[in-house]
Design a protein around this motif. Structure first.
Motif, PDB file in Angstrom:
ATOM      1  N   THR A 160      42.167  69.239  30.348  1.00  0.00           N
ATOM      2  CA  THR A 160      41.529  70.147  29.397  1.00  0.00           C
ATOM      3  C   THR A 160      41.824  69.758  27.946  1.00  0.00           C
ATOM      4  O   THR A 160      41.039  70.055  27.063  1.00  0.00           O
ATOM      5  CB  THR A 160      42.011  71.588  29.623  1.00  0.00           C
ATOM      6  OG1 THR A 160      43.446  71.600  29.557  1.00  0.00           O
ATOM      7  CG2 THR A 160      41.568  72.100  30.987  1.00  0.00           C
ATOM      8  N   ALA A 161      42.968  69.116  27.704  1.00  0.00           N
ATOM      9  CA  ALA A 161      43.359  68.812  26.322  1.00  0.00           C
ATOM     10  C   ALA A 161      43.063  67.368  25.929  1.00  0.00           C
ATOM     11  O   ALA A 161      43.580  66.874  24.928  1.00  0.00           O
ATOM     12  CB  ALA A 161      44.839  69.123  26.112  1.00  0.00           C
ATOM     13  N   TRP A 163      38.222  63.990  15.323  1.00  0.00           N
ATOM     14  CA  TRP A 163      38.387  65.387  14.941  1.00  0.00           C
ATOM     15  C   TRP A 163      37.569  65.682  13.683  1.00  0.00           C
ATOM     16  O   TRP A 163      37.424  64.834  12.807  1.00  0.00           O
ATOM     17  CB  TRP A 163      39.877  65.692  14.722  1.00  0.00           C
ATOM     18  CG  TRP A 163      40.652  65.586  15.999  1.00  0.00           C
ATOM     19  CD1 TRP A 163      40.181  65.794  17.261  1.00  0.00           C
ATOM     20  CD2 TRP A 163      42.037  65.208  16.160  1.00  0.00           C
ATOM     21  NE1 TRP A 163      41.183  65.596  18.188  1.00  0.00           N
ATOM     22  CE2 TRP A 163      42.319  65.242  17.546  1.00  0.00           C
ATOM     23  CE3 TRP A 163      43.046  64.860  15.265  1.00  0.00           C
ATOM     24  CZ2 TRP A 163      43.585  64.936  18.052  1.00  0.00           C
ATOM     25  CZ3 TRP A 163      44.307  64.563  15.764  1.00  0.00           C
ATOM     26  CH2 TRP A 163      44.571  64.602  17.147  1.00  0.00           C
ATOM     27  N   SER A 173      41.831  67.211  22.406  1.00  0.00           N
ATOM     28  CA  SER A 173      42.487  67.997  21.366  1.00  0.00           C
ATOM     29  C   SER A 173      43.917  67.569  21.105  1.00  0.00           C
ATOM     30  O   SER A 173      44.469  67.842  20.043  1.00  0.00           O
ATOM     31  CB  SER A 173      42.438  69.489  21.701  1.00  0.00           C
ATOM     32  OG  SER A 173      43.023  69.744  22.955  1.00  0.00           O
ATOM     33  N   TYR A 174      44.531  66.869  22.042  1.00  0.00           N
ATOM     34  CA  TYR A 174      45.930  66.465  21.868  1.00  0.00           C
ATOM     35  C   TYR A 174      46.010  64.952  21.940  1.00  0.00           C
ATOM     36  O   TYR A 174      45.481  64.331  22.857  1.00  0.00           O
ATOM     37  CB  TYR A 174      46.800  67.093  22.963  1.00  0.00           C
ATOM     38  CG  TYR A 174      48.278  66.832  22.795  1.00  0.00           C
ATOM     39  CD1 TYR A 174      48.998  67.473  21.786  1.00  0.00           C
ATOM     40  CD2 TYR A 174      48.953  65.955  23.637  1.00  0.00           C
ATOM     41  CE1 TYR A 174      50.351  67.239  21.623  1.00  0.00           C
ATOM     42  CE2 TYR A 174      50.312  65.720  23.480  1.00  0.00           C
ATOM     43  CZ  TYR A 174      51.007  66.358  22.471  1.00  0.00           C
ATOM     44  OH  TYR A 174      52.356  66.126  22.300  1.00  0.00           O
ATOM     45  N   ARG A 175      46.658  64.354  20.937  1.00  0.00           N
ATOM     46  CA  ARG A 175      46.623  62.914  20.813  1.00  0.00           C
ATOM     47  C   ARG A 175      47.461  62.168  21.844  1.00  0.00           C
ATOM     48  O   ARG A 175      47.009  61.190  22.449  1.00  0.00           O
ATOM     49  CB  ARG A 175      47.137  62.524  19.432  1.00  0.00           C
ATOM     50  CG  ARG A 175      47.540  61.041  19.296  1.00  0.00           C
ATOM     51  CD  ARG A 175      48.279  60.811  17.996  1.00  0.00           C
ATOM     52  NE  ARG A 175      47.416  61.119  16.907  1.00  0.00           N
ATOM     53  CZ  ARG A 175      46.474  60.289  16.450  1.00  0.00           C
ATOM     54  NH1 ARG A 175      46.306  59.107  16.993  1.00  0.00           N
ATOM     55  NH2 ARG A 175      45.718  60.652  15.449  1.00  0.00           N
ATOM     56  N   TRP A 176      48.731  62.582  22.021  1.00  0.00           N
ATOM     57  CA  TRP A 176      49.709  61.676  22.639  1.00  0.00           C
ATOM     58  C   TRP A 176      49.606  61.548  24.154  1.00  0.00           C
ATOM     59  O   TRP A 176      50.040  60.543  24.711  1.00  0.00           O
ATOM     60  CB  TRP A 176      51.127  62.089  22.266  1.00  0.00           C
ATOM     61  CG  TRP A 176      51.382  62.281  20.806  1.00  0.00           C
ATOM     62  CD1 TRP A 176      51.732  63.456  20.192  1.00  0.00           C
ATOM     63  CD2 TRP A 176      51.340  61.303  19.759  1.00  0.00           C
ATOM     64  NE1 TRP A 176      51.894  63.259  18.844  1.00  0.00           N
ATOM     65  CE2 TRP A 176      51.660  61.950  18.548  1.00  0.00           C
ATOM     66  CE3 TRP A 176      51.046  59.931  19.733  1.00  0.00           C
ATOM     67  CZ2 TRP A 176      51.696  61.281  17.326  1.00  0.00           C
ATOM     68  CZ3 TRP A 176      51.092  59.275  18.520  1.00  0.00           C
ATOM     69  CH2 TRP A 176      51.410  59.948  17.345  1.00  0.00           C
ATOM     70  N   GLY A 177      49.064  62.549  24.828  1.00  0.00           N
ATOM     71  CA  GLY A 177      49.119  62.495  26.284  1.00  0.00           C
ATOM     72  C   GLY A 177      50.569  62.528  26.745  1.00  0.00           C
ATOM     73  O   GLY A 177      51.423  63.144  26.103  1.00  0.00           O
ATOM     74  N   VAL A 178      50.849  61.861  27.855  1.00  0.00           N
ATOM     75  CA  VAL A 178      52.226  61.825  28.353  1.00  0.00           C
ATOM     76  C   VAL A 178      52.577  60.388  28.705  1.00  0.00           C
ATOM     77  O   VAL A 178      51.716  59.622  29.127  1.00  0.00           O
ATOM     78  CB  VAL A 178      52.382  62.791  29.562  1.00  0.00           C
ATOM     79  CG1 VAL A 178      51.574  62.334  30.764  1.00  0.00           C
ATOM     80  CG2 VAL A 178      53.852  62.987  29.932  1.00  0.00           C
ATOM     81  N   GLY A 188      45.709  58.865  26.195  1.00  0.00           N
ATOM     82  CA  GLY A 188      46.093  60.267  26.074  1.00  0.00           C
ATOM     83  C   GLY A 188      45.840  60.967  27.399  1.00  0.00           C
ATOM     84  O   GLY A 188      45.877  60.357  28.467  1.00  0.00           O
ATOM     85  N   PHE A 189      45.572  62.253  27.351  1.00  0.00           N
ATOM     86  CA  PHE A 189      45.324  63.002  28.583  1.00  0.00           C
ATOM     87  C   PHE A 189      43.986  62.629  29.221  1.00  0.00           C
ATOM     88  O   PHE A 189      43.722  62.978  30.366  1.00  0.00           O
ATOM     89  CB  PHE A 189      45.362  64.506  28.310  1.00  0.00           C
ATOM     90  CG  PHE A 189      46.746  65.057  28.101  1.00  0.00           C
ATOM     91  CD1 PHE A 189      47.781  64.724  28.973  1.00  0.00           C
ATOM     92  CD2 PHE A 189      47.022  65.923  27.051  1.00  0.00           C
ATOM     93  CE1 PHE A 189      49.048  65.238  28.792  1.00  0.00           C
ATOM     94  CE2 PHE A 189      48.291  66.446  26.863  1.00  0.00           C
ATOM     95  CZ  PHE A 189      49.313  66.105  27.734  1.00  0.00           C
TER      96      PHE A 189
END
Lengths: 563, 563
Positions: B191-192, B222, B195-200, B183-184
């Motif tokens: 920062t994410a 989570w 909190s955010y699963r997929w990343g890029v 992920g990120f």
């Protein structure tokens, strides 16, 4: 025999799909090479396979002649590169003809589709059979491919807004031509193939999203049961400084699922561009939009510095309680909070005048904006947001819009931040400053895409016919992406130009390139798309030792031209 | 120099982690080789690294000497193989010492942990700091590792029950010793990241779950905001035939998120085994449990053929509305529907007698069962369900339970079905028939793990000290797994013995093996775990041509012995 590998591959692929499904007409190719920003990647031909076996055969031909192919579903990836491949010289593999809805379950609320199935097609399908299920839609266009958006991990506005998070059971043509199915779909007769994501053993779905490791030819999308009652909410804040409190007030409601859909907060520029084109006359022909004029427009169009929308889904009582909690959370924070349901909307349309008299809210004028947004929150696709790509154009959008064709300049950056007021504030201030400094209106939206995350979309809208504007916009875009990353805000999705810029070498991208070499030994599938090519990385590493990184922006592209 | 690669590797790994963290004591090794069923895999040593660098170094040593290592977090994978490696001759890499809670955010509701962090540890951590967040817990044991369960894609009972679906940001030691973050988290200062699963770009999280492609050394989980109000519900159906209607009534509520947690339905055998041990005396010493006795127990213990539990989370009004909808849905379907909240529970404990007088419900006796289940739905870990592994033992569970040590026989099969009454009925009838035919009580639970799926767990519980029972249980297990698959019900998770049996060759497992060869060229990481080894596949393919498939059950294991 054909004289070069491209001609030979083309001849063989033509045999596979039939002459009528191969496009080599120069003007059609030039138009496929045209995006909403400047790119130099050429397309030698467009191949339109009609089924899985033809896709496999095309992939085999590409391997045999070592020519790259670049799959698109509908190719409407506006703001990120449209149909244009991430490398020079790729045949476009247009999957639009594969447009069957393969499976559907009203009971388990899913649909299985091919890449050519569009938002409009699924929307019609559900309506025609009187289904009690809702799809999720993006604002992009009714003609957008569902799979295209989902594998790009795009998002919409209902509780099923995280598209990739609500999908499973991918069918994939690997770069070698073999087929794999993910999750339980790989097993014969698996009953849970379309209802359970993970299957058993390592889960590979993620590997094929934002990727060049396979061609997704089929996928299951989960659908949402239509709620007994639906109510949209709209709010606004007059002052920009109100944003952090707003986000911090909404986050707990998103975390505890009182708000199940993606709440959406747009700044004044974003709303304005959805309502009308650039006010050239009133701005006296100058850009960016003068601050004083924006303040006038705030009053005239009832736009706040931040403008929110979202929806509540459930039984009447569930929605009533959510409404109470939302009112309580936004009390003293949002300047205006309005609710809208089907009944109010019908009444408003009929009695806009008395409604304005009673509420002070000029509903008629805002209905033009509200109705498509309202529909999106019910998963109804709309073409309306597309008009905003014509923002800086001096002629109005035509009846049939095509931003690529019509010289609409558009670059999207889509940084993700945690759902915290502090980050929302820092991120949007940073982006606004950079765009305004460079003469562009900072159109910004924040979507509470998941319980903990904000997906921010920053649009740089410009007129491609204006001399020098392409270059100015690109410069602004690259600077923006760099500054965002330096502050920890990375994009959830990349445009063509960011991919071409290549990755900073790290162990994750090393691993991706290893997987790429294993799965696509001839390197024929969408080279440079999300996974940098070895050549591009080597070139970037070399370049870094002698010049600053700016000089290598087209490193990836250059390497491709040797193909 | 040491005389063989095992000795040499052991010497080097001892240098890495320190002598006190290497276990080669014969009795400790034999106990680590002991599961709740018969396995023959030997463990030459247990290595207990204390940090990331030591894990990397151990992996490098394993590569250098080509000896296999098998990572465990807490090793409490009861019913699926406990700590025992999927191949013979693996060093156990015990990550239990890495037990730091690395990051925590009350605001964004997440925690980042190392593999040694247990359910109890996180539960204590949250309570001690007065957090308003709830974790999700499985019924396995407070001493279970959070990461261990999550990478196995285990599940619990709150709205965050799909553990892997509620995680992100993995830190992984690859089989070559390199580190990747998913992920990120791969980007500096992102920062994410939590909190955010997929990343890029391609998302790799799934690749490292149920896998032998990397060692997960850190992971973000989570957490759920504690609701204003919590109410558990319990229901039962007297007749087995009521199951399909029950599932079909609950599915719409799960799909529309009225029920946000995993509703859990257990048959009479499952409930009975949670309440007491096998009633040897009343059964006259025979197995399986006589039908007439089970009917008596139904009445005495107020057990139905199907017994449900679940919980409602929200504000008082949200829960009230959910209660109304649940009552409406189960009206005429469930024979009994009771609600329980903290207040009722306190009162019930204090006034069990008058409560029984008023309601006819013998709360005191059922409280022993209810309280742990009630707690689990609030994410409070409990040791209570572990006692059921002693079902067929003739001595009561000791104060400190250890099913491996205590000769508890347990084999779990965990087929997934769509959340449809028809499938629930077919699947459970199939499993019940097979177990009863072979003399075992079919303990079955169905968990509505996601909106569309039922995770069914079938337990085969037996007494390992009884001659021939190991073999009979294994025979039953393999037959069960085969029949379930033949009917389209595949397990969401595999036990050791199913892995050793190897995969049917298909393009998905071909791809996995290719990835394995690329990422683990020396084949040192957990060989045979979910990804079959090339040798095992070749052997299976050969065997299939000459004998029936039953003869190749240990193909994978045999191949391993050549290491």
């Amino acid at each position: 025999m054909a004289s070069n590998p491209y001609d030979a591959a083309l001849a063989h692929m033509t045999e596979v799909v039939g002459l009528q499904y191969v496009i080599t007409d120069a003007s059609a190719l030039r138009s496929a090479e045209t995006s909403t920003f400047s790119t130099g990647h050429r397309i030698p031909g467009i191949i339109r396979p009609g089924n899985l076996a033809e896709v496999q055969e095309c992939v085999r031909v590409a391997n045999r002649f070592r020519v790259p192919i670049y799959p698109i579903s509908s190719g409407k990836n506006w703001g990120y590169g449209s149909r244009v491949p991430a490398a020079d010289g790729c045949f476009l593999l247009d999957l639009g003809r594969m447009n069957r809805i393969v499976d559907f379950s009203e009971e388990l609320a899913y649909v299985t589709v091919e890449p050519g199935v569009t938002q409009a097609q699924l929307s019609d399908f559900l309506r025609e059979r009187g289904s009690k299920l809702w799809m999720d839609a993006t604002g992009a266009s009714p003609a957008c491919s569902l799979i295209g958006n989902t594998v790009e991990r795009g998002f919409g506005h209902t509780p099923y807004g995280d598209h990739f998070g609500n999908s499973c059971g991918l069918e994939i043509v690997l770069p070698t031509g073999r087929i794999v199915q993910t999750g339980f779909a790989r097993f014969p007769g698996a009953t849970a193939a379309s209802s359970y994501r993970w299957g058993v053993g390592p889960s590979l779905d993620g590997l094929f999203s934002q990727s060049n490791l396979g061609i997704v030819t089929r996928m299951t999308l989960w659908l949402m049961p239509a709620p007994e009652y639906f109510q949209a909410y709209f709010f606004r804040c007059e002052e920009p400084e109100q944003l952090p409190a707003l986000v911090d007030a909404l986050r707990p409601l998103r975390l505890d699922h009182t708000i199940r859909g993606a709440s959406h907060i747009a700044n004044d520029y974003k709303v304005l561009s959805a309502l009308e084109q650039y006010p050239w006359e009133r701005a006296g022909g100058v850009t960016p939009l003068p601050g004083a004029l924006m303040r006038e427009l705030h009053g005239e169009l009832k736009i706040g510095s931040w403008n929110g929308s979202g929806a509540l889904y459930g039984t009447k009582r569930q929605v009533k309680e959510a409404r109470r909690l939302l009112r309580r959370a936004l009390g003293g924070i949002a300047d205006k909070l309005q609710f809208l349901d089907d009944r109010t909307l019908r009444m408003a349309s009929a009695f806009a005048k008395p409604y304005e008299f009673l509420t002070g809210w000029n509903l008629k004028r805002t209905l033009a904006l509200l109705e498509p947004v309202y529909g999106l929150m019910k998963g109804i696709p709309t073409e309306h947001p597309l008009a905003s790509t014509y923002w800086r154009r001096r002629t109005p959008p035509p009846a049939v819009m095509d931003p690529d064709r019509d010289g609409c300049g558009l670059l999207w950056a889509s940084p993700v931040a945690p759902a915290s007021g502090r980050h929302a504030s820092k991120l949007t201030a940073l982006a606004s400053g950079i765009l305004l400094d460079r003469g562009f209106e900072p159109m910004i939206s924040l979507t509470m895409i998941t319980e903990r995350s904000l997906a921010c979309v920053v649009s740089i809208a410009f007129d491609r016919e204006l001399a020098g504007e392409d270059a100015r916009a690109l410069d602004c875009y690259h600077h923006l992406m760099e500054r965002l990353a330096a502050n920890g805000y990375y994009s959830y999705r990349l445009g063509l130009l960011s991919m071409a810029r290549g990755e900073q070498p790290d162990s994750y991208s090393d691993l991706l390139r290893e997987l790429k070499r294993t799965m696509d030994p001839a390197g024929i599938l969408a080279p440079g798309r999300y996974v940098a090519t070895d050549a591009a990385v080597a070139e970037k590493a070399n370049a870094r030792t002698v010049v600053d990184s700016g000089a290598t922006a087209n490193g990836g592209m250059h390497a491709m031209q040797s193909l």
